[in-house]
Write a protein that holds these residues in place. Structure first.
Motif, PDB file in Angstrom:
ATOM      1  N   VAL A   1       0.712  -1.238  -0.076  1.00 46.36           N
ATOM      2  CA  VAL A   1      -0.079   0.073  -0.009  1.00 46.36           C
ATOM      3  C   VAL A   1       0.785   1.371  -0.101  1.00 46.36           C
ATOM      4  N   ARG A   2       0.703   2.022  -0.946  1.00 49.02           N
ATOM      5  CA  ARG A   2       1.614   3.213  -1.197  1.00 49.02           C
ATOM      6  C   ARG A   2       0.790   4.538  -0.295  1.00 49.02           C
ATOM      7  N   ASN A   3       1.772   5.278   0.362  1.00 48.95           N
ATOM      8  CA  ASN A   3       1.178   6.171   1.032  1.00 48.95           C
ATOM      9  C   ASN A   3       0.257   5.964   2.051  1.00 48.95           C
ATOM     10  N   LYS A   4       0.669   4.890   2.767  1.00 53.90           N
ATOM     11  CA  LYS A   4      -0.359   4.573   3.766  1.00 53.90           C
ATOM     12  C   LYS A   4      -0.658   5.570   4.875  1.00 53.90           C
ATOM     13  N   ARG A   5       0.320   6.307   5.291  1.00 53.91           N
ATOM     14  CA  ARG A   5       0.092   7.374   6.239  1.00 53.91           C
ATOM     15  C   ARG A   5      -0.706   8.509   5.520  1.00 53.91           C
ATOM     16  N   THR A   6      -0.723   8.908   4.449  1.00 51.43           N
ATOM     17  CA  THR A   6      -1.494   9.953   3.804  1.00 51.43           C
ATOM     18  C   THR A   6      -3.014   9.335   3.595  1.00 51.43           C
ATOM     19  N   ARG A   7      -3.064   8.147   3.415  1.00 49.75           N
ATOM     20  CA  ARG A   7      -4.430   7.442   3.481  1.00 49.75           C
ATOM     21  C   ARG A   7      -5.189   7.418   4.660  1.00 49.75           C
ATOM     22  N   THR A   8      -4.448   6.947   5.801  1.00 48.80           N
ATOM     23  CA  THR A   8      -5.186   7.119   7.082  1.00 48.80           C
ATOM     24  C   THR A   8      -5.395   8.114   7.601  1.00 48.80           C
ATOM     25  N   LYS A   9      -4.532   9.393   7.341  1.00 49.34           N
ATOM     26  CA  LYS A   9      -4.699  10.543   7.719  1.00 49.34           C
ATOM     27  C   LYS A   9      -6.109  11.458   7.067  1.00 49.34           C
ATOM     28  N   THR A  10      -6.094  11.072   5.784  1.00 49.14           N
ATOM     29  CA  THR A  10      -7.461  11.472   5.149  1.00 49.14           C
ATOM     30  C   THR A  10      -8.847  10.719   5.723  1.00 49.14           C
ATOM     31  N   ARG A  11      -8.667   9.563   5.779  1.00 53.53           N
ATOM     32  CA  ARG A  11      -9.746   8.751   6.128  1.00 53.53           C
ATOM     33  C   ARG A  11     -10.390   9.154   7.434  1.00 53.53           C
ATOM     34  N   ARG A  12      -9.487   9.642   8.488  1.00 60.96           N
ATOM     35  CA  ARG A  12      -9.725   9.729   9.569  1.00 60.96           C
ATOM     36  C   ARG A  12      -9.997  11.179  10.068  1.00 60.96           C
ATOM     37  N   ARG A  13     -10.175  12.009   8.711  1.00 63.74           N
ATOM     38  CA  ARG A  13     -10.161  13.400   8.926  1.00 63.74           C
ATOM     39  C   ARG A  13     -11.621  13.911   9.554  1.00 63.74           C
ATOM     40  N   ARG A  14     -11.537  14.761  10.395  1.00 65.25           N
ATOM     41  CA  ARG A  14     -12.618  15.563  10.822  1.00 65.25           C
ATOM     42  C   ARG A  14     -12.750  17.099  10.572  1.00 65.25           C
ATOM     43  N   ARG A  15     -13.974  17.450  10.751  1.00 62.51           N
ATOM     44  CA  ARG A  15     -14.144  18.899  10.262  1.00 62.51           C
ATOM     45  C   ARG A  15     -13.124  19.755  11.309  1.00 62.51           C
ATOM     46  N   ASP A  16     -12.743  20.889  10.576  1.00 63.09           N
ATOM     47  CA  ASP A  16     -12.030  21.866  11.212  1.00 63.09           C
ATOM     48  C   ASP A  16     -12.634  22.760  12.214  1.00 63.09           C
ATOM     49  N   LEU A  17     -12.006  23.575  13.004  1.00 65.06           N
ATOM     50  CA  LEU A  17     -12.683  24.345  13.889  1.00 65.06           C
ATOM     51  C   LEU A  17     -13.406  25.570  13.489  1.00 65.06           C
ATOM     52  N   ASP A  18     -12.983  25.824  12.262  1.00 63.37           N
ATOM     53  CA  ASP A  18     -13.815  27.185  11.714  1.00 63.37           C
ATOM     54  C   ASP A  18     -15.091  26.637  11.204  1.00 63.37           C
ATOM     55  N   GLN A  19     -15.150  25.329  10.525  1.00 68.85           N
ATOM     56  CA  GLN A  19     -16.335  24.821  10.198  1.00 68.85           C
ATOM     57  C   GLN A  19     -17.411  24.343  11.112  1.00 68.85           C
ATOM     58  N   ILE A  20     -16.860  23.816  12.234  1.00 70.03           N
ATOM     59  CA  ILE A  20     -17.483  23.545  13.456  1.00 70.03           C
ATOM     60  C   ILE A  20     -18.083  24.895  14.022  1.00 70.03           C
ATOM     61  N   LYS A  21     -17.350  25.995  14.083  1.00 77.61           N
ATOM     62  CA  LYS A  21     -17.945  27.258  14.597  1.00 77.61           C
ATOM     63  C   LYS A  21     -18.907  27.752  13.681  1.00 77.61           C
ATOM     64  N   ALA A  22     -18.948  27.595  12.413  1.00 82.37           N
ATOM     65  CA  ALA A  22     -19.797  27.919  11.498  1.00 82.37           C
ATOM     66  C   ALA A  22     -21.154  27.209  11.920  1.00 82.37           C
ATOM     67  N   ASP A  23     -21.234  25.946  12.166  1.00 78.99           N
ATOM     68  CA  ASP A  23     -22.303  24.996  12.644  1.00 78.99           C
ATOM     69  C   ASP A  23     -22.837  25.726  13.550  1.00 78.99           C
ATOM     70  N   LEU A  24     -22.189  25.840  14.689  1.00 79.81           N
ATOM     71  CA  LEU A  24     -22.717  26.540  15.873  1.00 79.81           C
ATOM     72  C   LEU A  24     -23.256  27.880  15.938  1.00 79.81           C
ATOM     73  N   THR A  25     -22.787  28.652  14.997  1.00 80.34           N
ATOM     74  CA  THR A  25     -23.406  29.897  14.592  1.00 80.34           C
ATOM     75  C   THR A  25     -24.541  29.965  13.601  1.00 80.34           C
ATOM     76  N   CYS A  26     -24.631  29.072  13.000  1.00 81.55           N
ATOM     77  CA  CYS A  26     -25.807  29.090  11.749  1.00 81.55           C
ATOM     78  C   CYS A  26     -26.237  27.783  11.831  1.00 81.55           C
ATOM     79  N   PRO A  27     -27.525  27.469  12.236  1.00 81.63           N
ATOM     80  CA  PRO A  27     -28.090  26.028  12.041  1.00 81.63           C
ATOM     81  C   PRO A  27     -28.296  25.617  10.674  1.00 81.63           C
TER      82      PRO A  27
END
Length: 119
Positions: free
Chosen positions: A3-29
């Motif tokens: 498996v090539r780029n195993k580290r990159t694949r696992t990092k993108t697979r477990r990717r969660r939302r960034d803080l600015d996206q979550i802050k937008a979720d909290l301010t705007c339903p």
């Protein structure tokens, strides 16, 4: 076959939302509903009923959600979301890029021996 780029694949697979996206979720339903509508409820844990907005994470049962909300991870995330995010102007000032034409290290002598740095 390796498996090539195993580290990159696992990092993108477990990717969660960034803080600015979550802050937008909290301010705007509407923003939060738009994100929830992109996910199919059959694919989500617990049929998409229990969701932690601050951590952007789905849970199987209500008891696991309540246990998560008492955890250190959740409390740290809430504390980080309460902080004000950096603006683009502050980021550029930290790197040394000034938008004004004044000298950033201009020293101003005031009354007494106090020296104040102007930014």
């Amino acid at each position: 076959m390796a498996v090539r780029n195993k580290r990159t694949r696992t990092k993108t697979r477990r990717r969660r939302r960034d803080l600015d996206q979550i802050k937008a979720d909290l301010t705007c339903p509407k923003h939060l509903e738009g994100y929830k509508n992109t996910k199919s409820s059959e694919d989500l844990p617990g049929s998409g009923r229990w969701y932690c907005v601050e951590c952007a994470k789905w849970f199987e049962t209500e008891s696991t959600l309540l246990a998560h909300q008492r955890s250190k991870f959740h409390k740290r995330r809430v504390k980080r979301l309460q902080e004000t995010p950096y603006t683009q102007k502050e980021a550029e000032a930290a790197v040394g890029l000034q938008t004004d034409n004044t000298d950033p290290l201009k020293v101003k002598h005031e009354a007494g021996n106090e020296i104040e740095m102007m930014i």
